[in-house]
Design a protein around this motif. Structure first.
Motif, PDB file in Angstrom:
ATOM      1  N   LEU A 221      72.889   9.725  28.519  1.00  0.00           N
ATOM      2  CA  LEU A 221      73.260  10.273  27.221  1.00  0.00           C
ATOM      3  C   LEU A 221      72.352  11.473  26.904  1.00  0.00           C
ATOM      4  CD1 LEU A 221      74.038   6.972  25.251  1.00  0.00           C
ATOM      5  CD2 LEU A 221      75.373   8.146  27.003  1.00  0.00           C
ATOM      6  N   ALA A 222      71.826  11.583  25.697  1.00  0.00           N
ATOM      7  CA  ALA A 222      70.954  12.708  25.370  1.00  0.00           C
ATOM      8  C   ALA A 222      69.525  12.362  25.774  1.00  0.00           C
ATOM      9  CB  ALA A 222      71.028  13.010  23.876  1.00  0.00           C
ATOM     10  N   ASN A 223      68.949  13.156  26.672  1.00  0.00           N
ATOM     11  CA  ASN A 223      67.597  12.890  27.146  1.00  0.00           C
ATOM     12  C   ASN A 223      66.565  13.459  26.179  1.00  0.00           C
ATOM     13  OD1 ASN A 223      68.162  11.558  29.664  1.00  0.00           O
ATOM     14  ND2 ASN A 223      68.962  13.524  30.385  1.00  0.00           N
ATOM     15  N   PRO A 224      65.533  12.698  25.844  1.00  0.00           N
ATOM     16  CA  PRO A 224      64.551  13.140  24.848  1.00  0.00           C
ATOM     17  C   PRO A 224      63.927  14.497  25.164  1.00  0.00           C
ATOM     18  CG  PRO A 224      64.228  10.817  25.352  1.00  0.00           C
ATOM     19  CD  PRO A 224      65.251  11.331  26.319  1.00  0.00           C
ATOM     20  N   ARG A 225      63.698  14.787  26.446  1.00  0.00           N
ATOM     21  CA  ARG A 225      62.996  16.027  26.785  1.00  0.00           C
ATOM     22  C   ARG A 225      63.829  17.277  26.511  1.00  0.00           C
ATOM     23  NH1 ARG A 225      64.037  18.245  32.000  1.00  0.00           N
ATOM     24  NH2 ARG A 225      65.636  17.113  33.171  1.00  0.00           N
ATOM     25  N   ASP A 226      65.123  17.114  26.221  1.00  0.00           N
ATOM     26  CA  ASP A 226      65.987  18.263  25.980  1.00  0.00           C
ATOM     27  C   ASP A 226      66.035  18.678  24.511  1.00  0.00           C
ATOM     28  OD1 ASP A 226      66.702  18.550  28.671  1.00  0.00           O
ATOM     29  OD2 ASP A 226      68.253  17.016  28.496  1.00  0.00           O
ATOM     30  N   PHE A 227      65.367  17.926  23.647  1.00  0.00           N
ATOM     31  CA  PHE A 227      65.303  18.311  22.240  1.00  0.00           C
ATOM     32  C   PHE A 227      64.147  19.277  22.031  1.00  0.00           C
ATOM     33  CE2 PHE A 227      67.870  14.576  22.193  1.00  0.00           C
ATOM     34  CZ  PHE A 227      68.739  14.735  21.122  1.00  0.00           C
ATOM     35  N   LEU A 228      64.392  20.318  21.243  1.00  0.00           N
ATOM     36  CA  LEU A 228      63.411  21.375  21.029  1.00  0.00           C
ATOM     37  C   LEU A 228      63.026  21.459  19.564  1.00  0.00           C
ATOM     38  CD1 LEU A 228      65.089  24.208  23.155  1.00  0.00           C
ATOM     39  CD2 LEU A 228      63.348  22.582  23.903  1.00  0.00           C
ATOM     40  N   THR A 229      61.778  21.748  19.325  1.00  0.00           N
ATOM     41  CA  THR A 229      61.292  21.969  17.967  1.00  0.00           C
ATOM     42  C   THR A 229      60.598  23.333  17.904  1.00  0.00           C
ATOM     43  OG1 THR A 229      60.066  20.939  16.150  1.00  0.00           O
ATOM     44  CG2 THR A 229      59.023  20.905  18.312  1.00  0.00           C
ATOM     45  N   PRO A 230      60.548  23.981  16.746  1.00  0.00           N
ATOM     46  CA  PRO A 230      59.939  25.317  16.686  1.00  0.00           C
ATOM     47  C   PRO A 230      58.438  25.290  16.949  1.00  0.00           C
ATOM     48  CG  PRO A 230      61.263  24.851  14.725  1.00  0.00           C
ATOM     49  CD  PRO A 230      61.105  23.564  15.462  1.00  0.00           C
ATOM     50  N   VAL A 231      57.925  26.428  17.378  1.00  0.00           N
ATOM     51  CA  VAL A 231      56.479  26.631  17.407  1.00  0.00           C
ATOM     52  C   VAL A 231      56.075  27.275  16.083  1.00  0.00           C
ATOM     53  CG1 VAL A 231      56.379  26.835  19.903  1.00  0.00           C
ATOM     54  CG2 VAL A 231      56.699  28.889  18.534  1.00  0.00           C
ATOM     55  N   ALA A 232      54.822  27.055  15.703  1.00  0.00           N
ATOM     56  CA  ALA A 232      54.350  27.558  14.416  1.00  0.00           C
ATOM     57  C   ALA A 232      54.501  29.079  14.322  1.00  0.00           C
ATOM     58  CB  ALA A 232      52.894  27.149  14.205  1.00  0.00           C
ATOM     59  N   TRP A 233      54.960  29.531  13.192  1.00  0.00           N
ATOM     60  CA  TRP A 233      55.101  30.959  12.902  1.00  0.00           C
ATOM     61  C   TRP A 233      54.962  31.141  11.401  1.00  0.00           C
ATOM     62  CZ3 TRP A 233      58.459  33.545   9.672  1.00  0.00           C
ATOM     63  CH2 TRP A 233      58.493  34.936   9.780  1.00  0.00           C
ATOM     64  N   TYR A 234      54.203  32.130  10.974  1.00  0.00           N
ATOM     65  CA  TYR A 234      54.028  32.317   9.535  1.00  0.00           C
ATOM     66  C   TYR A 234      54.243  33.767   9.145  1.00  0.00           C
ATOM     67  CZ  TYR A 234      49.501  34.703  10.013  1.00  0.00           C
ATOM     68  OH  TYR A 234      48.518  35.611  10.296  1.00  0.00           O
ATOM     69  N   GLU A 235      54.568  33.937   7.878  1.00  0.00           N
ATOM     70  CA  GLU A 235      54.556  35.259   7.272  1.00  0.00           C
ATOM     71  C   GLU A 235      53.773  35.176   5.964  1.00  0.00           C
ATOM     72  OE1 GLU A 235      58.541  36.548   6.580  1.00  0.00           O
ATOM     73  OE2 GLU A 235      58.953  35.067   5.023  1.00  0.00           O
ATOM     74  N   ASP A 236      52.889  36.141   5.755  1.00  0.00           N
ATOM     75  CA  ASP A 236      52.102  36.239   4.527  1.00  0.00           C
ATOM     76  C   ASP A 236      52.721  37.359   3.709  1.00  0.00           C
ATOM     77  OD1 ASP A 236      50.236  36.241   2.542  1.00  0.00           O
ATOM     78  OD2 ASP A 236      48.571  36.959   3.769  1.00  0.00           O
ATOM     79  N   ARG A 237      53.711  36.992   2.886  1.00  0.00           N
ATOM     80  CA  ARG A 237      54.536  38.008   2.227  1.00  0.00           C
ATOM     81  C   ARG A 237      54.659  37.697   0.737  1.00  0.00           C
ATOM     82  NH1 ARG A 237      60.329  39.090   1.871  1.00  0.00           N
ATOM     83  NH2 ARG A 237      60.776  37.076   2.867  1.00  0.00           N
TER      84      ARG A 237
END
Length: 442
Positions: A221-237
């Motif tokens: 079925l859906a393999n756990p390793r195929d799920f992706l999450t973002p890497v940290a990114w910021y804006e100071d705006r």
């Protein structure tokens, strides 16, 4: 833009990310030091009660330039098409099919939040029990505006157009045949460059997780390793009049603040947004006889308190081989104690080649019979049973729920997409009964 999410359901796993522009921004050795690196604020986002069992406990620590509490008071926003009033119509048990929903005209600027249209649902966000199914129809980006859902999780299924999503955890790009889950309370903004359409499954109970595999074993079925999450990114705006839109108790509210909320420099935890490519699903299927139940195609589930019964399942019907012997291979005729909502991302669904179109939908309510149309039945009943590819160039999906779903006024009337002739696809089914039938001679 994304990094791997190794496990989806928690189970004590911790994910860590910091924007490379600020190395060492994650505090060392504790979550909330007296002074955080770079002068950041520590803020915890909790997706479960503090006392939830460790294997089910969900929370993340965010290290941000300003705490999210800095905003002006919320005021109520009138939303024309977002609704949780399940009593505004009497819902018929008839089979329902919607033609593709209309995207906004170029002369009308509609962003993701303004383009939310509730189609059906059940339950109550105040008591954290139930689901809602929405259609999003938009053609412009959310400029200086973010959204968060205090009522539950959004499982987003784009059908047309690309979504560039900014979250407090980082960025995700979402294309058709991918899904993402933005969990309760997470702030996000959606950018688009063309008319965009898709489906949303909202759950008020708990969170989505991978289904238990049981006898299937450790893989499939859906393999756990195929799920992706973002890497940290910021804006100071600094932004005068930045809008924060909250969905709370089924209504929309707006607060203003003077800065972007996407100022998280680093984070760690197991409560995160994530995406998944449906093309990576590992199909399990019958290889001898009969047609397996559609539960073998479950990608994600939100369990209820009743063992083996879901508040909501997200199920797909991807390309695969069909090889069963002595078997009517398409889906069988069926009456179900669950509600079945189907959508089509692209292609032609095998059991209904005509009428069920990309960007449209069907709803088969509890105990309402449904199954292959006449053309599909006659063809499959007489086809040579050689190995055959099924659903190439197609991606259909189902939101299945143990709740009885009510259709909104928009879904029944306003959208003007309900197909009154849907029932006709079964009317030409013939009686083949022969009381003098004899088995074929050997």
């Amino acid at each position: 833009m994304t990094s791997q999410l190794k496990y989806l359901s928690g189970f004590g796993n911790e994910f860590v990310s910091e924007d490379p522009r600020c190395p060492g921004s994650l505090p060392s050795g504790q979550n909330n030091p007296q002074k955080c690196p770079y002068g950041l604020y520590a803020e915890q986002l909790s997706g479960t009660a503090f006392t939830a069992p460790r294997a089910e406990n969900k929370r993340s620590w965010l290290y941000r330039i300003r705490p999210s509490v800095i905003h002006h008071p919320f005021i109520h926003l009138k939303s024309e098409y977002l609704s949780h009033n399940w009593d505004e119509n009497i819902t018929s048990p008839k089979q329902m099919r919607w033609l593709p929903f209309d995207v906004p005209a170029p002369s009308q600027a509609v962003d993701f939040v303004d383009g939310l249209h509730t189609l059906c649902g059940a339950g109550n966000p105040c008591t954290r029990s139930g689901i809602a199914i929405h259609i999003f129809l938009c053609n412009t980006s959310m400029n200086d505006k973010c959204f968060y859902n205090a009522d539950g999780d959004f499982l987003i299924v784009p059908q047309q157009g690309v979504l560039d999503i900014i979250t407090e955890f980082g960025k995700m790009r979402l294309e058709p045949n991918e899904i993402c889950v933005i969990q309760q309370g997470m702030r996000f903004s959606v950018n688009v460059s063309e008319p965009t359409r898709g489906y949303i499954l909202e759950v008020f109970d708990g969170h989505f997780q991978l289904p238990y595999l049981g006898p299937i074993g450790a893989n499939g079925l859906a393999n756990p390793r195929d799920f992706l999450t973002p890497v940290a990114w910021y804006e100071d705006r600094d932004v005068k009049g930045y809008q924060v839109i909250s969905k709370f108790q089924g209504h929309l509210f707006r607060a203003e603040q003077d800065h972007s909320p996407f100022d998280v420099v680093a984070w760690h935890g197991n409560y995160v947004p994530y995406k998944y490519n449906l093309a990576l699903f590992m199909v399990v299927n019958a290889v001898q006889f009969d047609h397996c139940d559609p539960s073998i195609f479950t990608v994600l589930t939100c369990p209820s308190n009743k063992a083996g019964t879901a508040i909501a399942d997200f199920v797909i019907f991807p390309p695969r081989w069909s090889v069963q012997e002595h078997t009517f291979r398409p889906p069988y005729y069926h009456r179900n104690c669950m509600s079945e909502f189907m959508g089509l991302i692209f292609g032609n669904y095998e059991a209904k080649e005509e009428g069920f179109l990309p960007g449209g939908a069907t709803l088969h309510s509890m105990m309402t019979p449904h199954g292959p149309d006449t053309q599909c039945f006659e063809g499959a009943s007489n086809a040579a049973l050689c190995p055959t590819r099924v659903a190439d160039g197609t991606q259909a999906f189902m939101f299945e729920s143990s709740l009885s779903l009510a259709v909104t006024k928009w879904g029944k009337e306003t959208c003007q997409k309900l197909d009154s002739n849907y029932y006709m696809c079964w009317q030409a089914l013939k009686k083949h009964f022969n009381p003098k039938w004899q088995p074929d001679a050997v």
